[in-house]
Motif scaffolding. Structure first.
Motif, PDB file in Angstrom:
ATOM      1  N   ARG A 163       0.840  -1.201   0.000  1.00 16.68           N
ATOM      2  CA  ARG A 163       0.000   0.000   0.000  1.00 16.68           C
ATOM      3  C   ARG A 163       0.878   1.255   0.000  1.00 16.68           C
ATOM      4  O   ARG A 163       0.552   2.256  -0.648  1.00 16.68           O
ATOM      5  N   ARG A 164       1.986   1.173   0.691  1.00 15.92           N
ATOM      6  CA  ARG A 164       2.879   2.313   0.821  1.00 15.92           C
ATOM      7  C   ARG A 164       3.488   2.718  -0.519  1.00 15.92           C
ATOM      8  O   ARG A 164       3.672   3.899  -0.806  1.00 15.92           O
ATOM      9  N   ILE A 165       3.806   1.732  -1.360  1.00 15.48           N
ATOM     10  CA  ILE A 165       4.427   2.026  -2.657  1.00 15.48           C
ATOM     11  C   ILE A 165       3.431   1.909  -3.804  1.00 15.48           C
ATOM     12  O   ILE A 165       3.803   1.996  -4.970  1.00 15.48           O
ATOM     13  N   ASP A 166       2.133   1.734  -3.469  1.00 17.43           N
ATOM     14  CA  ASP A 166       1.052   1.701  -4.465  1.00 17.43           C
ATOM     15  C   ASP A 166       1.301   0.622  -5.521  1.00 17.43           C
ATOM     16  O   ASP A 166       1.280   0.869  -6.725  1.00 17.43           O
ATOM     17  N   VAL A 167       1.533  -0.600  -5.040  1.00 16.34           N
ATOM     18  CA  VAL A 167       1.765  -1.747  -5.923  1.00 16.34           C
ATOM     19  C   VAL A 167       0.678  -2.782  -5.699  1.00 16.34           C
ATOM     20  O   VAL A 167       0.305  -3.077  -4.564  1.00 16.34           O
ATOM     21  N   GLU A 180       9.167  -1.360 -11.482  1.00 21.70           N
ATOM     22  CA  GLU A 180       9.843  -2.391 -12.274  1.00 21.70           C
ATOM     23  C   GLU A 180      10.077  -3.656 -11.461  1.00 21.70           C
ATOM     24  O   GLU A 180       9.909  -4.765 -11.958  1.00 21.70           O
ATOM     25  N   LEU A 181      10.447  -3.502 -10.196  1.00 25.84           N
ATOM     26  CA  LEU A 181      10.730  -4.669  -9.371  1.00 25.84           C
ATOM     27  C   LEU A 181       9.494  -5.542  -9.187  1.00 25.84           C
ATOM     28  O   LEU A 181       9.588  -6.778  -9.210  1.00 25.84           O
ATOM     29  N   TYR A 182       8.346  -4.914  -8.995  1.00 20.34           N
ATOM     30  CA  TYR A 182       7.126  -5.664  -8.722  1.00 20.34           C
ATOM     31  C   TYR A 182       6.174  -5.690  -9.910  1.00 20.34           C
ATOM     32  O   TYR A 182       4.989  -5.977  -9.763  1.00 20.34           O
TER      33      TYR A 182
END
Length: 386
Positions: free
Chosen positions: A212-216, A257-259
């Protein structure tokens, strides 16, 4: 497959699984594999890096890597107003090769800084201290040693620069998977003499909060890693650093990119004698286990902790701006033969080329605390330097 006796560590992990109700989070399994006292990959004697080890780092390619880090450290000292004393901290110092290259460069480029600094080595494997003393024999009056717990606990206070090279990728990570029922965590269970996996509700709400923190949003069936230990480590660093910089070299990506959906199986990899493996449940304690770094989270958490992003980018951009071409020309001019000059060029290309090299695989993040608008070497437009 080569037979390796890992029965002692397997037994310890099996006992731990039994004591904790039949399973442990993958992060706990990975922590035992890498850091179990005397038995883990990083806490047992033996060479891990270089031709005799399991993998190479930029340090092994050429000493110019450390020299360019040293150039940037000299600039950091200058933009900070030349404070004295000035402390360098290398987290994950290994055999001390990078520390030696950095100190050699600082001594040559800025004797005044060299005379005022102390380099503190932080390393999880105590047996490496003797190897570090040998490598750093010329600089022992500038060197001190600290336990990782002092860094994590925030008791190693200093003004200066903390740097690390391929450290954060080795922190134990949680492994999660998105299922039709929602986010689930990977737990490790005993399976005879080996191990098996079990999916269940996350062991901590921090895992769902992380995304949630990184909006993924993970795709159904997607598996990946969450490195909560990276945030905890950064929190300790922020408490220790009173004023100065944090310089992180590692392989990884920004979170989109990572997720991204192209990474359905995450980035968890194992390294054994220069070969890449994908099974973390074999050669327990004898192979490296890593995952790519989420630089977005390091940047965001850093901002909250007062560590403001000064620069982020590919390793080749950092090295070029820090003076790689100047170093190359100096090395070539000192070379005795054309064959030697060609060899130097080929070696240094490995540090900067994207294809088959380390140039864009590795990223460098520079964070600043208490230093407003620093004008660092890495911020230069290196394409206009020539």
């Amino acid at each position: 497959m080569e037979q390796i006796d890992d029965s002692r560590l397997r037994g310890i992990i099996h006992d731990r699984i039994k004591e904790r109700g039949g399973r442990i989070p993958f992060a706990d399994f990975m922590a035992a594999c890498l850091y179990e006292p005397g038995l883990g990959y990083y806490t047992s004697p033996g060479r891990k890096v270089g031709a005799e080890g399991d993998f190479y780092t930029s340090i092994n390619v050429h000493r110019v890597f450390g020299r360019l880090i040293g150039r940037e450290i000299c600039r950091m000292w200058e933009v900070m107003g030349c404070p004295a004393p000035f402390t360098l901290v290398e987290a994950g110092a290994g055999h001390g090769r990078l520390a030696a290259d950095v100190l050699d460069a600082v001594r040559e480029l800025n004797p005044e800084l060299y005379a005022s600094l102390t380099l503190r080595l932080v390393e999880a494997e105590p047996s490496l201290a003797e190897a570090q003393r040998q490598v750093l024999a010329e600089h022992l009056d500038r060197v001190a040693w600290n336990d990782p717990a002092e860094l994590m606990g925030g008791t190693l206070t200093f003004t200066g620069c903390l740097y690390s090279n391929e450290l954060i990728d080795s922190f134990p990570t949680h492994v999660v998977e998105m299922t039709p029922a929602g986010l689930r965590e990977v737990f490790v269970t005993a399976d005879g003499d080996g191990f098996a996996e079990q999916l269940d509700l996350p062991s901590t709400p921090d895992l769902a909060d992380y995304f949630r923190r990184i909006d993924v949003n993970l795709q159904p069936g997607q598996r990946t890693e969450i490195n909560l230990n990276a945030c905890r480590w950064l929190e300790g660093v922020a408490r220790c650093l009173e004023r100065g910089f944090v310089l992180t070299v590692d392989y990884g990506f920004l979170s989109p990119e990572l997720y991204g959906p192209m990474r359905q199986n995450g980035t968890l990899l194992c390294y054994f004698r220069h070969t890449i493996q994908e099974d973390p449940y074999q050669r327990v304690g004898h192979q490296d286990i890593t995952s790519h770094v989420d630089f977005t989270t390091l940047i965001l958490r850093g901002e909250e902790l007062g560590l403001h992003k000064a620069w982020f980018g590919e390793q080749y951009r950092f090295l070029m701006a820090a003076g790689l071409m100047e170093e190359l020309m100096a090395l070539e001019s000192a070379a005795a033969t054309e064959e030697e000059r060609i060899k130097i060029r080929l070696v240094l290309k490995k540090l900067v080329l994207p294809e088959g090299g380390m140039g864009d695989t590795f990223k460098i993040l520079v964070q600043a605390k208490g230093v407003e608008n620093p004008r660092l070497l890495c911020m230069r437009d290196w394409s206009k330097l020539f």
